[in-house]
Design a protein around this motif. Sequence first.
Motif, short mmCIF file in Angstrom:
data_model
loop_
_atom_site.label_atom_id
_atom_site.label_comp_id
_atom_site.label_asym_id
_atom_site.label_seq_id
_atom_site.Cartn_x
_atom_site.Cartn_y
_atom_site.Cartn_z
N THR A 76 0.82 -1.30 -0.04
CA THR A 76 -0.14 0.09 -0.17
C THR A 76 0.85 1.21 -0.01
OG1 THR A 76 -1.70 -1.27 1.18
CG2 THR A 76 -1.79 1.31 1.34
N TYR A 88 0.98 5.52 0.33
CA TYR A 88 0.36 6.46 0.92
C TYR A 88 1.08 7.95 0.83
CZ TYR A 88 -2.76 3.28 3.51
OH TYR A 88 -3.61 2.47 3.71
N PRO A 114 -9.05 4.83 9.65
CA PRO A 114 -8.85 3.45 9.03
C PRO A 114 -7.68 3.23 8.09
CG PRO A 114 -11.26 4.28 8.91
CD PRO A 114 -10.32 5.28 9.35
N HIS A 115 -7.42 4.45 7.45
CA HIS A 115 -6.16 4.21 6.58
C HIS A 115 -4.80 4.18 7.24
CE1 HIS A 115 -8.57 4.62 3.01
NE2 HIS A 115 -9.31 5.71 3.62
N GLN A 136 -4.61 3.26 10.42
CA GLN A 136 -4.59 2.05 11.05
C GLN A 136 -4.09 0.81 10.22
OE1 GLN A 136 -8.60 2.27 12.53
NE2 GLN A 136 -8.05 2.66 14.63
N ASP A 137 -4.69 0.92 8.94
CA ASP A 137 -4.12 -0.18 7.97
C ASP A 137 -2.51 -0.15 7.67
OD1 ASP A 137 -6.98 -0.99 7.86
OD2 ASP A 137 -7.10 -0.05 5.80
N THR A 191 -0.61 -1.42 10.65
CA THR A 191 -0.56 -2.81 10.79
C THR A 191 0.27 -3.47 9.81
OG1 THR A 191 -2.97 -2.92 11.28
CG2 THR A 191 -2.13 -4.98 10.40
N GLU A 192 0.52 -2.97 8.07
CA GLU A 192 0.98 -3.19 7.52
C GLU A 192 2.75 -3.14 7.98
OE1 GLU A 192 1.74 -2.07 2.86
OE2 GLU A 192 -0.10 -1.93 3.58
#
Length: 67
Positions: free
Chosen positions: A2, A4, A56-57, A59-60, A63-64
């Motif tokens: 991902t 960002y 949420p982004h 947090q993702d 986690t990643e």
Amino acid sequence: MTIYAYLRVSTDMQDVNSQKLGVLEYCAAQKLGMPDMVSRWHGHRITPGDWDSLLPHVQDLATEIKG
């Protein structure tokens, strides 16, 4: 993976669209794929509602990174 990007426009000489284009061009040149774009801005402030939609982004991403 991902991807960002944080785009910040702080002067009248800057333009968020040209910054987005720069990110897209970089991702294409590095063969990273198309990034997910999350757009939130209200003048010069980020509102509590903006943080709620971005959380949420973030947090993702956390986690990643932790794997």
